[in-house]
Every structure is written in structure tokens, then in C-alpha cells.
Design a protein around this motif. Structure first.
Motif, PDB file in Angstrom:
ATOM      1  N   ALA A  98       0.821  -1.217   0.000  1.00 56.85           N
ATOM      2  CA  ALA A  98       0.000   0.000   0.000  1.00 56.85           C
ATOM      3  C   ALA A  98       0.855   1.268   0.000  1.00 56.85           C
ATOM      4  CB  ALA A  98      -0.920   0.008   1.225  1.00 56.85           C
ATOM      5  N   GLY A  99       2.188   1.115  -0.002  1.00 57.55           N
ATOM      6  CA  GLY A  99       3.068   2.284   0.019  1.00 57.55           C
ATOM      7  C   GLY A  99       3.089   2.981   1.363  1.00 57.55           C
ATOM      8  N   GLN A 100       2.803   2.236   2.446  1.00 59.54           N
ATOM      9  CA  GLN A 100       2.759   2.821   3.782  1.00 59.54           C
ATOM     10  C   GLN A 100       3.581   2.028   4.792  1.00 59.54           C
ATOM     11  OE1 GLN A 100      -1.411   2.933   4.664  1.00 59.54           O
ATOM     12  NE2 GLN A 100      -1.820   4.551   3.214  1.00 59.54           N
ATOM     13  N   GLY A 101       4.512   1.198   4.321  1.00 56.51           N
ATOM     14  CA  GLY A 101       5.317   0.400   5.240  1.00 56.51           C
ATOM     15  C   GLY A 101       6.802   0.560   4.986  1.00 56.51           C
ATOM     16  N   LEU A 102       7.555   0.629   6.074  1.00 55.60           N
ATOM     17  CA  LEU A 102       9.014   0.705   6.010  1.00 55.60           C
ATOM     18  C   LEU A 102       9.614  -0.395   6.878  1.00 55.60           C
ATOM     19  CD1 LEU A 102       9.915   4.468   6.683  1.00 55.60           C
ATOM     20  CD2 LEU A 102      10.122   3.245   4.525  1.00 55.60           C
ATOM     21  N   ASP A 103      10.760  -0.892   6.469  1.00 51.91           N
ATOM     22  CA  ASP A 103      11.565  -1.758   7.328  1.00 51.91           C
ATOM     23  C   ASP A 103      12.843  -0.994   7.633  1.00 51.91           C
ATOM     24  OD1 ASP A 103       9.684  -3.749   7.227  1.00 51.91           O
ATOM     25  OD2 ASP A 103      10.755  -4.957   5.748  1.00 51.91           O
ATOM     26  N   LEU A 104      13.173  -0.926   8.923  1.00 56.30           N
ATOM     27  CA  LEU A 104      14.343  -0.179   9.374  1.00 56.30           C
ATOM     28  C   LEU A 104      15.330  -1.106  10.054  1.00 56.30           C
ATOM     29  CD1 LEU A 104      12.515   2.845  11.046  1.00 56.30           C
ATOM     30  CD2 LEU A 104      13.315   2.650   8.684  1.00 56.30           C
ATOM     31  N   ARG A 105      16.595  -0.757   9.949  1.00 54.02           N
ATOM     32  CA  ARG A 105      17.625  -1.552  10.591  1.00 54.02           C
ATOM     33  C   ARG A 105      18.713  -0.628  11.136  1.00 54.02           C
ATOM     34  NH1 ARG A 105      19.586  -5.978   6.898  1.00 54.02           N
ATOM     35  NH2 ARG A 105      17.707  -6.965   7.632  1.00 54.02           N
ATOM     36  N   THR A 106      19.323  -1.103  12.195  1.00 52.72           N
ATOM     37  CA  THR A 106      20.511  -0.473  12.747  1.00 52.72           C
ATOM     38  C   THR A 106      21.466  -1.610  13.073  1.00 52.72           C
ATOM     39  OG1 THR A 106      21.401   0.915  14.513  1.00 52.72           O
ATOM     40  CG2 THR A 106      19.524  -0.472  15.082  1.00 52.72           C
ATOM     41  N   TRP A 107      22.726  -1.318  13.196  1.00 53.66           N
ATOM     42  CA  TRP A 107      23.712  -2.385  13.436  1.00 53.66           C
ATOM     43  C   TRP A 107      24.063  -2.518  14.908  1.00 53.66           C
ATOM     44  CZ3 TRP A 107      23.205  -5.212   9.536  1.00 53.66           C
ATOM     45  CH2 TRP A 107      23.006  -4.668   8.284  1.00 53.66           C
ATOM     46  N   ASP A 108      23.427  -1.751  15.750  1.00 54.73           N
ATOM     47  CA  ASP A 108      23.711  -1.774  17.182  1.00 54.73           C
ATOM     48  C   ASP A 108      22.445  -2.184  17.935  1.00 54.73           C
ATOM     49  OD1 ASP A 108      24.172  -1.111  19.889  1.00 54.73           O
ATOM     50  OD2 ASP A 108      25.466   0.568  19.347  1.00 54.73           O
ATOM     51  N   ALA A 109      22.500  -3.306  18.635  1.00 55.64           N
ATOM     52  CA  ALA A 109      21.323  -3.823  19.348  1.00 55.64           C
ATOM     53  C   ALA A 109      20.794  -2.829  20.375  1.00 55.64           C
ATOM     54  CB  ALA A 109      21.652  -5.152  20.016  1.00 55.64           C
ATOM     55  N   SER A 110      21.659  -1.971  20.909  1.00 54.95           N
ATOM     56  CA  SER A 110      21.200  -0.999  21.903  1.00 54.95           C
ATOM     57  C   SER A 110      20.342   0.100  21.269  1.00 54.95           C
ATOM     58  CB  SER A 110      22.396  -0.376  22.636  1.00 54.95           C
ATOM     59  OG  SER A 110      23.140   0.466  21.772  1.00 54.95           O
ATOM     60  N   HIS A 111      20.292   0.154  19.943  1.00 53.20           N
ATOM     61  CA  HIS A 111      19.496   1.163  19.243  1.00 53.20           C
ATOM     62  C   HIS A 111      18.048   0.728  19.016  1.00 53.20           C
ATOM     63  CE1 HIS A 111      23.305   3.069  17.224  1.00 53.20           C
ATOM     64  NE2 HIS A 111      23.224   3.303  18.516  1.00 53.20           N
ATOM     65  N   VAL A 112      17.751  -0.550  19.232  1.00 48.38           N
ATOM     66  CA  VAL A 112      16.410  -1.058  18.913  1.00 48.38           C
ATOM     67  C   VAL A 112      15.327  -0.351  19.736  1.00 48.38           C
ATOM     68  CG1 VAL A 112      14.917  -3.092  18.900  1.00 48.38           C
ATOM     69  CG2 VAL A 112      17.291  -3.277  18.104  1.00 48.38           C
ATOM     70  N   GLN A 113      15.489  -0.289  21.036  1.00 50.49           N
ATOM     71  CA  GLN A 113      14.460   0.343  21.859  1.00 50.49           C
ATOM     72  C   GLN A 113      14.315   1.828  21.554  1.00 50.49           C
ATOM     73  OE1 GLN A 113      12.209  -1.423  23.819  1.00 50.49           O
ATOM     74  NE2 GLN A 113      11.154   0.554  23.624  1.00 50.49           N
ATOM     75  N   PRO A 114      15.405   2.578  21.381  1.00 51.68           N
ATOM     76  CA  PRO A 114      15.226   3.981  20.982  1.00 51.68           C
ATOM     77  C   PRO A 114      14.509   4.123  19.635  1.00 51.68           C
ATOM     78  CG  PRO A 114      17.438   3.673  21.846  1.00 51.68           C
ATOM     79  CD  PRO A 114      16.818   2.305  21.742  1.00 51.68           C
ATOM     80  N   MET A 115      14.736   3.183  18.708  1.00 51.96           N
ATOM     81  CA  MET A 115      14.025   3.216  17.430  1.00 51.96           C
ATOM     82  C   MET A 115      12.532   2.988  17.641  1.00 51.96           C
ATOM     83  SD  MET A 115      16.661   1.186  14.907  1.00 51.96           S
ATOM     84  CE  MET A 115      15.427   0.837  13.682  1.00 51.96           C
ATOM     85  N   ILE A 116      12.186   2.023  18.476  1.00 52.11           N
ATOM     86  CA  ILE A 116      10.776   1.750  18.788  1.00 52.11           C
ATOM     87  C   ILE A 116      10.135   2.991  19.411  1.00 52.11           C
ATOM     88  CG2 ILE A 116       9.238   0.420  20.302  1.00 52.11           C
ATOM     89  CD1 ILE A 116      11.145  -1.990  19.790  1.00 52.11           C
ATOM     90  N   ASN A 117      10.850   3.607  20.340  1.00 50.30           N
ATOM     91  CA  ASN A 117      10.347   4.829  20.990  1.00 50.30           C
ATOM     92  C   ASN A 117      10.142   5.957  19.978  1.00 50.30           C
ATOM     93  OD1 ASN A 117      10.553   3.384  23.376  1.00 50.30           O
ATOM     94  ND2 ASN A 117      12.428   4.397  24.040  1.00 50.30           N
ATOM     95  N   ALA A 118      11.096   6.104  19.041  1.00 48.00           N
ATOM     96  CA  ALA A 118      10.997   7.164  18.032  1.00 48.00           C
ATOM     97  C   ALA A 118       9.813   6.916  17.095  1.00 48.00           C
ATOM     98  CB  ALA A 118      12.298   7.248  17.227  1.00 48.00           C
ATOM     99  N   VAL A 119       9.592   5.660  16.727  1.00 48.24           N
ATOM    100  CA  VAL A 119       8.463   5.319  15.855  1.00 48.24           C
ATOM    101  C   VAL A 119       7.146   5.645  16.570  1.00 48.24           C
ATOM    102  CG1 VAL A 119       7.223   3.404  14.751  1.00 48.24           C
ATOM    103  CG2 VAL A 119       9.716   3.590  14.513  1.00 48.24           C
ATOM    104  N   ASN A 120       7.045   5.233  17.825  1.00 48.15           N
ATOM    105  CA  ASN A 120       5.844   5.556  18.605  1.00 48.15           C
ATOM    106  C   ASN A 120       5.645   7.069  18.722  1.00 48.15           C
ATOM    107  OD1 ASN A 120       4.683   3.012  19.265  1.00 48.15           O
ATOM    108  ND2 ASN A 120       6.295   2.670  20.764  1.00 48.15           N
ATOM    109  N   ALA A 121       6.724   7.799  19.015  1.00 52.59           N
ATOM    110  CA  ALA A 121       6.638   9.245  19.172  1.00 52.59           C
ATOM    111  C   ALA A 121       6.247   9.931  17.868  1.00 52.59           C
ATOM    112  CB  ALA A 121       7.973   9.803  19.683  1.00 52.59           C
ATOM    113  N   ALA A 122       6.619   9.312  16.745  1.00 57.34           N
ATOM    114  CA  ALA A 122       6.274   9.877  15.437  1.00 57.34           C
ATOM    115  C   ALA A 122       4.830   9.549  15.044  1.00 57.34           C
ATOM    116  CB  ALA A 122       7.233   9.351  14.367  1.00 57.34           C
ATOM    117  N   GLY A 123       4.156   8.727  15.860  1.00 57.07           N
ATOM    118  CA  GLY A 123       2.756   8.424  15.605  1.00 57.07           C
ATOM    119  C   GLY A 123       2.510   7.228  14.709  1.00 57.07           C
ATOM    120  N   HIS A 124       3.475   6.317  14.655  1.00 62.31           N
ATOM    121  CA  HIS A 124       3.342   5.131  13.818  1.00 62.31           C
ATOM    122  C   HIS A 124       3.354   3.868  14.669  1.00 62.31           C
ATOM    123  CE1 HIS A 124       3.678   7.498  10.217  1.00 62.31           C
ATOM    124  NE2 HIS A 124       4.754   8.074  10.709  1.00 62.31           N
ATOM    125  N   LYS A 125       3.116   2.738  14.013  1.00 63.48           N
ATOM    126  CA  LYS A 125       3.060   1.459  14.711  1.00 63.48           C
ATOM    127  C   LYS A 125       4.319   0.645  14.415  1.00 63.48           C
ATOM    128  CE  LYS A 125       0.404  -2.657  15.402  1.00 63.48           C
ATOM    129  NZ  LYS A 125       0.028  -3.793  14.632  1.00 63.48           N
TER     130      LYS A 125
END
Length: 164
Positions: A98-125
């Protein structure tokens, strides 16, 4: 910070670029977009790979019937593609088609939770999968999602006129 694309095969529209920019701006590190818009065939390939890795599609996809229908079509890539296309045509299935999905990656496992927090803060799931963070677009950027609503209203009006 910013985002980069895994490679030139990652397709994004203006909505996905705005989403990635918004999420990246909320992080103190860079992120990589590994997937954006997918055709029905590309989506079927991704789902086939998940099944072959032993994953249960019903654990990943919100629409249990979609997951079941694709799983039942396995191992035929053509049948899986047909199921995915049928769902995409109905506005269902994967956010990627539908042109509304992204897959994101980082190479540092400690970045996963901050990424989840940023996605939530940006208003996405966010949805943490085995090797990436899937982001389903919810928030509206500009007029892109509004244009889908306008098209739906026009289609409903045309259908109403046709039935008269």
C-alpha cells in the motif's frame, strides 16, 4: 540524525520519505531503510522467505486471514503472489504493497528500543521482527493519505450514482 537506503532497490514514495525523515530526526544515530514499497510478487517472496525460516505469518501480520491465505498458497510463489495481489487490490494485506510500510535496521542492538520509541513518538506502529523493525504508517504527512480518502469518496459516489 538521518536515514539511508540499503541499496537502490528500496522504493519509497513521498509519504515514506517523510516518515523516515520524521523517525530519523528523533534519533541520535542514523538508520537504514531496508524495504519500502513492494509489488505483490516482492511481498510474496518476503513472506515465502519467512515461512521457509520457520516463522508463523499469523504472528507477524495483523490480518490473520491474510496470513492464513498466504500460508495455504505456499509453496507456490505464483499462488502466494495472487493472494497478495488480491488483498492489495482490496486495500488490505501488507502496508508495503500500500506504500505505507518501512523496514528499518541499525547495526547496534542498543538502538532497537530507541528506534521503537521514536516510531511511537512519530505516531506510527512499530513491529519488531527477527532482523528488522517494521513500521506501519498511520500518521498523515502532507496530502498523500488525503488523496486516497478523496478517491474513496469519489468511488463511493460513482457507485451510488451507478446504482440509481
Amino acid at each position: 540524525m538521518s536515514y539511508s537506503l540499503k541499496d537502490s532497490s528500496v522504493l519509497m514514495n513521498s509519504y515514506l520519505r517523510a516518515m523516515a525523515t520524521d523517525i530519523a530526526s528523533r534519533l541520535p544515530f542514523d538508520i537504514v531503510v531496508t524495504s519500502g514499497i513492494r509489488t505483490a510478487r516482492e511481498q510474496a517472496i518476503a513472506m515465502k522467505n519467512k515461512l521457509e525460516a520457520g516463522e508463523n505469518l499469523a504472528d507477524i501480520y495483523k490480518d490473520d486471514q491474510y496470513a492464513l491465505d498466504v500460508t495455504e498458497a505456499y509453496p507456490s510463489l505464483e499462488a502466494m503472489t495472487a493472494v497478495t495481489a488480491r488483498y492489495a487490490d482490496a486495500g488490505k494485506g501488507s502496508k508495503h504493497t500500500a506504500g505505507q510500510g518501512l523496514d528499518l535496521r541499525t547495526w547496534d542492538a542498543s538502538h532497537v528500543q530507541p528506534m521503537i520509541n521514536a516510531v511511537n513518538a512519530a505516531g506510527h506502529k512499530p513491529s519488531l521482527e527477527v532482523d528488522h523493525l517494521h513500521v506501519g504508517g498511520i500518521k498523515t504527512y502532507g496530502t498523500e493519505k488525503k488523496s486516497y480518502l478523496i478517491l474513496a469518496i469519489l468511488a463511493a459516489g460513482a457507485l451510488w450514482m451507478y446504482k440509481k
